[in-house]
Design a protein around this motif. Structure first.
Motif, PDB file in Angstrom:
ATOM      1  N   ASP A  38       8.820 -50.556  15.767  1.00 55.62           N
ATOM      2  CA  ASP A  38       9.636 -49.632  14.659  1.00 55.62           C
ATOM      3  C   ASP A  38      11.105 -50.081  14.834  1.00 55.62           C
ATOM      4  OD1 ASP A  38       8.906 -47.829  12.890  1.00 55.62           O
ATOM      5  OD2 ASP A  38       9.663 -46.152  14.438  1.00 55.62           O
ATOM      6  N   ALA A  39      11.468 -50.594  16.073  1.00 60.62           N
ATOM      7  CA  ALA A  39      13.048 -50.738  16.222  1.00 60.62           C
ATOM      8  C   ALA A  39      13.309 -52.073  15.829  1.00 60.62           C
ATOM      9  CB  ALA A  39      13.275 -50.356  17.668  1.00 60.62           C
ATOM     10  N   VAL A  40      12.468 -53.024  15.946  1.00 62.28           N
ATOM     11  CA  VAL A  40      12.919 -54.721  15.780  1.00 62.28           C
ATOM     12  C   VAL A  40      12.426 -54.939  14.475  1.00 62.28           C
ATOM     13  CG1 VAL A  40      12.606 -56.785  16.795  1.00 62.28           C
ATOM     14  CG2 VAL A  40      12.764 -55.030  18.491  1.00 62.28           C
ATOM     15  N   HIS A  41      13.347 -55.523  13.478  1.00 58.95           N
ATOM     16  CA  HIS A  41      13.053 -55.981  12.447  1.00 58.95           C
ATOM     17  C   HIS A  41      12.856 -57.533  12.251  1.00 58.95           C
ATOM     18  CE1 HIS A  41      13.383 -51.778  11.188  1.00 58.95           C
ATOM     19  NE2 HIS A  41      14.364 -51.735  11.828  1.00 58.95           N
ATOM     20  N   ASP A  42      13.399 -58.110  13.107  1.00 60.43           N
ATOM     21  CA  ASP A  42      13.719 -59.559  13.165  1.00 60.43           C
ATOM     22  C   ASP A  42      13.230 -60.033  14.543  1.00 60.43           C
ATOM     23  OD1 ASP A  42      13.948 -62.305  13.247  1.00 60.43           O
ATOM     24  OD2 ASP A  42      15.614 -62.217  11.631  1.00 60.43           O
ATOM     25  N   TRP A  43      11.979 -60.283  14.756  1.00 59.89           N
ATOM     26  CA  TRP A  43      11.493 -60.630  16.242  1.00 59.89           C
ATOM     27  C   TRP A  43      12.182 -62.154  16.523  1.00 59.89           C
ATOM     28  CZ3 TRP A  43      10.028 -58.042  20.362  1.00 59.89           C
ATOM     29  CH2 TRP A  43       9.846 -56.902  20.033  1.00 59.89           C
ATOM     30  N   ASP A  44      12.264 -63.051  15.715  1.00 60.70           N
ATOM     31  CA  ASP A  44      12.884 -64.252  16.130  1.00 60.70           C
ATOM     32  C   ASP A  44      14.300 -63.986  16.639  1.00 60.70           C
ATOM     33  OD1 ASP A  44      10.664 -65.872  15.657  1.00 60.70           O
ATOM     34  OD2 ASP A  44      11.180 -66.397  13.679  1.00 60.70           O
ATOM     35  N   GLU A  45      15.305 -63.357  15.947  1.00 62.15           N
ATOM     36  CA  GLU A  45      16.513 -62.871  15.951  1.00 62.15           C
ATOM     37  C   GLU A  45      16.591 -62.056  17.371  1.00 62.15           C
ATOM     38  OE1 GLU A  45      20.091 -60.134  14.615  1.00 62.15           O
ATOM     39  OE2 GLU A  45      18.755 -60.795  12.987  1.00 62.15           O
ATOM     40  N   HIS A  46      15.631 -61.173  17.659  1.00 63.77           N
ATOM     41  CA  HIS A  46      15.785 -60.377  18.659  1.00 63.77           C
ATOM     42  C   HIS A  46      15.471 -61.141  20.011  1.00 63.77           C
ATOM     43  CE1 HIS A  46      15.709 -56.547  20.892  1.00 63.77           C
ATOM     44  NE2 HIS A  46      14.539 -56.814  21.323  1.00 63.77           N
ATOM     45  N   LYS A  47      14.458 -61.943  19.865  1.00 60.69           N
ATOM     46  CA  LYS A  47      14.076 -62.958  21.216  1.00 60.69           C
ATOM     47  C   LYS A  47      15.403 -64.020  21.476  1.00 60.69           C
ATOM     48  CE  LYS A  47       9.131 -62.830  20.816  1.00 60.69           C
ATOM     49  NZ  LYS A  47       7.940 -63.944  20.320  1.00 60.69           N
ATOM     50  N   HIS A  48      16.109 -64.291  20.466  1.00 58.60           N
ATOM     51  CA  HIS A  48      17.318 -64.994  20.619  1.00 58.60           C
ATOM     52  C   HIS A  48      18.287 -64.404  21.260  1.00 58.60           C
ATOM     53  CE1 HIS A  48      19.926 -68.471  19.877  1.00 58.60           C
ATOM     54  NE2 HIS A  48      20.832 -67.426  19.623  1.00 58.60           N
ATOM     55  N   THR A  49      18.420 -63.091  20.949  1.00 59.63           N
ATOM     56  CA  THR A  49      19.412 -62.110  21.601  1.00 59.63           C
ATOM     57  C   THR A  49      19.041 -61.889  23.122  1.00 59.63           C
ATOM     58  OG1 THR A  49      19.824 -60.972  19.532  1.00 59.63           O
ATOM     59  CG2 THR A  49      20.462 -59.807  21.617  1.00 59.63           C
ATOM     60  N   LEU A  50      17.644 -61.701  23.374  1.00 58.72           N
ATOM     61  CA  LEU A  50      16.987 -61.492  24.773  1.00 58.72           C
ATOM     62  C   LEU A  50      17.104 -62.506  25.638  1.00 58.72           C
ATOM     63  CD1 LEU A  50      14.422 -59.239  23.635  1.00 58.72           C
ATOM     64  CD2 LEU A  50      16.232 -58.540  24.899  1.00 58.72           C
ATOM     65  N   VAL A  51      17.095 -63.750  25.087  1.00 61.27           N
ATOM     66  CA  VAL A  51      17.175 -65.017  25.821  1.00 61.27           C
ATOM     67  C   VAL A  51      18.674 -65.014  26.223  1.00 61.27           C
ATOM     68  CG1 VAL A  51      17.289 -67.540  26.011  1.00 61.27           C
ATOM     69  CG2 VAL A  51      15.310 -66.266  24.751  1.00 61.27           C
ATOM     70  N   SER A  52      19.800 -64.823  25.352  1.00 58.17           N
ATOM     71  CA  SER A  52      20.882 -64.765  25.619  1.00 58.17           C
ATOM     72  C   SER A  52      21.408 -63.676  26.841  1.00 58.17           C
ATOM     73  CB  SER A  52      21.704 -64.402  24.183  1.00 58.17           C
ATOM     74  OG  SER A  52      23.027 -64.285  24.400  1.00 58.17           O
ATOM     75  N   PHE A  53      20.803 -62.608  26.673  1.00 58.03           N
ATOM     76  CA  PHE A  53      20.762 -61.482  27.762  1.00 58.03           C
ATOM     77  C   PHE A  53      20.405 -61.924  28.901  1.00 58.03           C
ATOM     78  CE2 PHE A  53      19.163 -58.029  30.032  1.00 58.03           C
ATOM     79  CZ  PHE A  53      20.140 -57.099  30.369  1.00 58.03           C
ATOM     80  N   TRP A  54      19.192 -62.484  28.883  1.00 61.88           N
ATOM     81  CA  TRP A  54      18.756 -62.914  30.380  1.00 61.88           C
ATOM     82  C   TRP A  54      19.312 -64.139  31.011  1.00 61.88           C
ATOM     83  CZ3 TRP A  54      16.214 -60.002  33.562  1.00 61.88           C
ATOM     84  CH2 TRP A  54      15.619 -58.906  32.838  1.00 61.88           C
ATOM     85  N   SER A  55      19.975 -64.874  30.019  1.00 63.11           N
ATOM     86  CA  SER A  55      20.841 -66.077  30.575  1.00 63.11           C
ATOM     87  C   SER A  55      22.202 -65.528  31.377  1.00 63.11           C
ATOM     88  CB  SER A  55      21.256 -67.047  29.483  1.00 63.11           C
ATOM     89  OG  SER A  55      19.973 -67.728  28.851  1.00 63.11           O
ATOM     90  N   SER A  56      22.607 -64.510  30.580  1.00 63.69           N
ATOM     91  CA  SER A  56      23.946 -64.044  31.345  1.00 63.69           C
ATOM     92  C   SER A  56      23.602 -63.364  32.509  1.00 63.69           C
ATOM     93  CB  SER A  56      24.476 -63.075  30.278  1.00 63.69           C
ATOM     94  OG  SER A  56      23.794 -61.971  30.085  1.00 63.69           O
ATOM     95  N   VAL A  57      22.319 -62.536  32.542  1.00 63.86           N
ATOM     96  CA  VAL A  57      21.869 -62.187  33.824  1.00 63.86           C
ATOM     97  C   VAL A  57      21.615 -62.809  34.998  1.00 63.86           C
ATOM     98  CG1 VAL A  57      20.104 -60.540  34.820  1.00 63.86           C
ATOM     99  CG2 VAL A  57      21.071 -59.868  32.608  1.00 63.86           C
ATOM    100  N   ALA A  58      20.499 -63.851  34.470  1.00 66.37           N
ATOM    101  CA  ALA A  58      19.937 -64.930  35.540  1.00 66.37           C
ATOM    102  C   ALA A  58      20.977 -65.903  35.805  1.00 66.37           C
ATOM    103  CB  ALA A  58      18.605 -65.282  35.132  1.00 66.37           C
ATOM    104  N   LEU A  59      21.766 -66.549  34.790  1.00 67.65           N
ATOM    105  CA  LEU A  59      22.446 -67.905  35.016  1.00 67.65           C
ATOM    106  C   LEU A  59      23.881 -67.826  34.830  1.00 67.65           C
ATOM    107  CD1 LEU A  59      20.356 -69.839  32.244  1.00 67.65           C
ATOM    108  CD2 LEU A  59      19.774 -69.694  34.984  1.00 67.65           C
ATOM    109  N   GLY A  60      24.349 -66.471  34.676  1.00 65.80           N
ATOM    110  CA  GLY A  60      25.686 -66.081  34.798  1.00 65.80           C
ATOM    111  C   GLY A  60      26.267 -66.590  33.445  1.00 65.80           C
ATOM    112  N   LYS A  61      25.821 -66.972  32.312  1.00 65.84           N
ATOM    113  CA  LYS A  61      26.034 -67.585  31.053  1.00 65.84           C
ATOM    114  C   LYS A  61      26.745 -66.233  30.309  1.00 65.84           C
ATOM    115  CE  LYS A  61      24.207 -71.513  30.647  1.00 65.84           C
ATOM    116  NZ  LYS A  61      22.810 -72.279  30.388  1.00 65.84           N
ATOM    117  N   GLN A  62      27.990 -66.617  29.569  1.00 63.82           N
ATOM    118  CA  GLN A  62      28.654 -65.398  28.925  1.00 63.82           C
ATOM    119  C   GLN A  62      28.395 -65.435  27.571  1.00 63.82           C
ATOM    120  OE1 GLN A  62      30.748 -63.451  31.023  1.00 63.82           O
ATOM    121  NE2 GLN A  62      29.836 -64.882  32.462  1.00 63.82           N
ATOM    122  N   SER A  63      27.166 -65.786  27.213  1.00 65.43           N
ATOM    123  CA  SER A  63      26.902 -66.155  25.743  1.00 65.43           C
ATOM    124  C   SER A  63      26.394 -64.654  25.207  1.00 65.43           C
ATOM    125  CB  SER A  63      25.598 -66.930  25.639  1.00 65.43           C
ATOM    126  OG  SER A  63      24.576 -66.376  26.283  1.00 65.43           O
TER     127      SER A  63
END
Length: 138
Positions: A38-63
């Motif tokens: 219901d909340a996510v309208h573009d899953w590809d874009e959402h997954k891209h955002t989440l990879v960016s989020f997890w990269s900042s958490v786990a790898l210290g990336k500032q993306s």
């Protein structure tokens, strides 16, 4: 699922695989699927955002630029949804990572889950009472 090699390290590729596999499970889950779909309208874009989020958490990336708290505050999320989310996360991470990186990824998720729950005013359920039974003060 076959005998896939589990990743020994956390990098953008392994994070993208986890996000992909995990959210495929979430979308199909009877409890979580309706909220996320219901909340996510573009899953590809959402997954891209989440990879960016997890990269900042786990790898210290500032993306990652975003506010997880405000995004989640807008959703009808309850305590049991967090429990199910973590259950699926643990399962997926253990399928895709060797033990040491799996433990790290689970630790990140548990800390993030706790702070989101606090921010959303949802108490941690430490085996307090069965799910679905309201607290009634008479």
């Amino acid at each position: 699922m076959g005998t896939m090699e589990r990743s020994a390290s956390i990098d953008e590729r392994s994070l993208a695989t986890v996000v992909d596999r995990f959210y495929d499970k979430v979308r199909a889950d009877p409890a979580l699927g309706p909220i996320f779909n219901d909340a996510v309208h573009d899953w590809d874009e959402h997954k891209h955002t989440l990879v960016s989020f997890w990269s900042s958490v786990a790898l210290g990336k500032q993306s990652y630029r975003g506010s997880p708290m405000s995004v989640h505050r807008a959703q009808p999320i309850r305590g049991e949804h967090f429990e199910r989310w973590l259950e699926l996360w643990r399962e997926t991470v253990r399928e895709l990572f060797e033990e040491a990186p799996a433990v790290r990824m689970i630790g990140y998720a548990e800390r993030i889950g706790s702070s989101l729950r606090m921010g959303l005013g949802l108490s941690e359920r430490r085996g307090a009472r069965p799910l679905g039974i309201p607290i009634v003060n008479q």
